[in-house]
Each structure stands twice: as C-alpha cells, then as structure tokens.
Scaffold this active site. Sequence first.
Site, PDB file in Angstrom:
ATOM      1  N   HIS A 102       0.852  -1.198   0.000  1.00  0.00           N
ATOM      2  CA  HIS A 102       0.000   0.000   0.000  1.00  0.00           C
ATOM      3  C   HIS A 102       0.883   1.241   0.000  1.00  0.00           C
ATOM      4  CE1 HIS A 102       0.781   0.876   4.272  1.00  0.00           C
ATOM      5  NE2 HIS A 102       0.508  -0.413   4.542  1.00  0.00           N
ATOM      6  N   CYS A 106       3.157  -4.781   6.694  1.00  0.00           N
ATOM      7  CA  CYS A 106       2.858  -4.508   5.289  1.00  0.00           C
ATOM      8  C   CYS A 106       4.120  -4.031   4.565  1.00  0.00           C
ATOM      9  CB  CYS A 106       1.793  -3.425   5.194  1.00  0.00           C
ATOM     10  SG  CYS A 106       0.164  -3.998   5.732  1.00  0.00           S
TER      11      CYS A 106
END
Length: 484
Positions: free
Chosen positions: A443, A459
């Site tokens: 992301h 992440c």
Amino acid sequence: MTDLVTRPDADADDRDGATVDGGSDGSAPTVAWAPAEPGRPKKKRTALWIGLPVGATLTALIAASLVLIAPGASVAGVPVGGLTAGGAADAISARLAETTVVLDSPDGTFEITGADLGASVDAKALADAAFAENPMWNPSTWYPGSSDAAVTIDQATATAALQSAAPDLYVAPVDAAVTFDAASASYVTIPAVAGEGVDLATVQAALQTAFDSGQTSTTVDAAPVAVEALATTDEADAAVAALNSVLETVGFYVGQERTVPVDRTVAASWLTVSSDGGDFTYTADPALIQASVDALPAAVNRDAVNANVITDSSGGVLLEQVAGVTGRALESTDGIASAFASQLAEGNGVFPLTVAETPFATTATERRLEVNLSTQMTYLYENDQVLYAWASSTGLPSSPTTPGSFRIGWKTPLQDMGCFPGATYCTENVPWVAYFNGDEAFHGAYWHNNFGNVMSHGCVNLPVASAKFLYDWAPKGTEVWVHY
C-alpha cells in the site's frame, strides 16, 4: 314331270337342281325339277343366321355386366343401376347440385341449390363402392336398395350465396383482423363481430335429408340466427402471438449472436397479413428486405483483434487485458432476401448468415512481484525481466513481514488501518491496498519518506505513486515472493 310357270325375270340357276327350257315358239319357259342327288341333304342355314346375332348380343351383355352397377342400386336416392361407376358419379353430383332448399321466412321464400351452396359428396368413392358391392355380373346383388352419402357445404360459398339469395335475412358478421400498432411496435387483434343470417347447419341438414330421401326440393324455417365470423378472435389472437414472437427475434445471426437486429417496425413493413376464412397467413416482400441485405457487409465484416492476457509464471491467465475478436467476412448476399422472406412466412425471424472467419492471435504477458527483506527492495517482473525496482519499507522486528510465496488477493483503493478498539495504531485513508498474506499488503505510505528501511506493522510500504502503479499493474492472483 310337272310344268311350273316361273317369274319372267327368274334366273336360269334360281333353284337348286332346276333347268329352264324356253319354248321354241316363244311360249313361256318351263322349269324342270331334277331329282335330288341321292344322299345329299338339303342345306339349312337358319341356325347360322340366327346364332350370330344372339352370340354377339350375349358377349356384349357379359362384357357390360363387368362394368355396370346392378339394377336397383341407388346412392342417397339417386338411381345408379345399369350405370358405370363414372356415370354413377356424374349422376350423384348432378342430383346434389340441382337439389333445392327453399328458405321460408317472414319476408318471403327464397330458393338456393346445392350448387349455390358449394355442396359436395365424394361421388367417385360412392360410385366405386356401389359397383364393388353391387356389380351387375352378380345377380345376388341386384335390387339392393339405397346407401347414404355424407353431404358437405363450403362455408364461405354458402354464406355468400345465402346473403345474395336472402339479403333481408342477413347481416354480415365482421371477421377478426390483425393489424400492426406503431405506438407499441406490436401486432394487435381487432375482435370479430357476430352477424345474423340463416343457420348453415340447418341448411346443410335439410340438404342432407332431401338428398338421402331422393327429394329434389325441401323447405326449412329461415328465421335469422347469430352467425359467427369465419375469422374468429381466437384465431386472430394466435396469429398475433406468432407474429410478435417473430418481431422479438427478427434479425441476421452469426452463430447464436443476433449480429444485425431488425427494427420491429421495419420487419412489420416487410409483412402482409391476410385471412381466408379464418386461416391467417403472412407473406414477406423480398424487395423490401433487400435494402437491409445490402447493408449487411458493413455491419457484419470486421478485422480480427488480437488478445492480450496477463499470466502467472506457469501460463495461467490472471487477466484478459484485451479480449480477442475473431475477424469475419460475409461470404455472399445473393438470395438472402428471398430466403428470409420464405422464413418469415413460416414464422421464423432468425436468419443465419454464412461468414468466413479469421482467427485472432494472443499475446501473453507474465507478471510477478518480489520483495527482498534484506535489501528492502520491491521488484516488478514482466516476462521474467525487471520492469521496476522500488525501495520499500517492510515490517519492524516486532511485526515482521512473513517470508514465503503468496498471491495478490483482495484489493481496495482506500481504507483505514488499525482503527478499531484495542488497536495499537490507527492510520486513516491508506491508499492503493493490495493484500497478499492475511493482513499483510502492499500500500501507499503518505506519512513517511523513509523507504528502504523497516517501518511497518508487517505490510510493504511504497510511495503513493508506486503503490498506485502496482495496484493497477498486478491483477488478482499475481504471484508474490517474499524472501531475505
């Protein structure tokens, strides 16, 4: 010897065994009979001359008995004995044609014949049956009596004749009709309206009774009764349903595809609907269809379009970027208008076109992602070549990014992360999120610029622009390899 005086004109050999001797003095000649020769009987020709006509007559009678109907036979009161089957058929038809029905009404009497009513019987079959059952050659079948014959009348002919013969008794019914309604672009029914007139069933029954009994005339009560239209509302409704079904599917097809639809109003303009005694039929005009046929090549022909697909490393298709389209060309338009007109007349609006097809090629692009935890780099591979390499930020030691082989799963362009009760952090409006392992995802990270160093809760952080590119570039199912 006795002298006999002969006729003055008698010939010398006028008698067997006689000689004629004329007198030398001119007196009348005398006939001298010679005695008959011994053992020579006199010739008798009487039997010969009588036997010949009797034999010929007997032969003729035998021959006639093989083709004639026995005496006394009749069909529906029509004497047919002594007739051939053909003659009997003519006699039966003639009697029926001349049999008269007198219509007795308050307005007077009116006469109408079987011929006027379009009356008929199967005269040939009746005559053949009469001969088969009662041949003259079989005397045991003589004088058998009469057999019945079923009389039919032609409704349209009879109705017209009755209306002409007794106009005061007749109010013509109005047949149901089928028409095209432009507002709804559909066929609709115009209902039938009953009329008044002479009951055809009564007239037919009277004609049958008179014919069966051998009467040449009969009288029936001609009080007006309701007369139903020949073309009924139900029949029109059935035709409307069939025609509207044609309009639902009408067009030119390639396979199962209606490649060139035909507007309902245009299709209706091709058709002519008619009714003959309730039997609704429709025909199509090839000349009107031809304009649409002339436009087919432009609507049907096309070039092939090659496909472009995204695959994984094993060749499995992840995404079809460009759908392949087969090229095609209409082979010929000759005869299409006439063939389609014939189909439409049978209630079939689906016209199949014959085309020559050109196959398309497929270009496959392999894509995969690689995350190197040691170098904090993310790589985008296309056809086994590095397309892009970006510095990224993976999980901190307390929340490391898990090594392994994964695939991109759920994707969302924007979401809040960690914003729930009991969470240790809350980051709102995280952009371009592509999950690959549980809650681990690629992301964008707008809140820092420290890419190349561990920073995340597991992440893979990327610059927002890079995250957007990866989001669009990597379809669901793209392989992800995370390693040190």
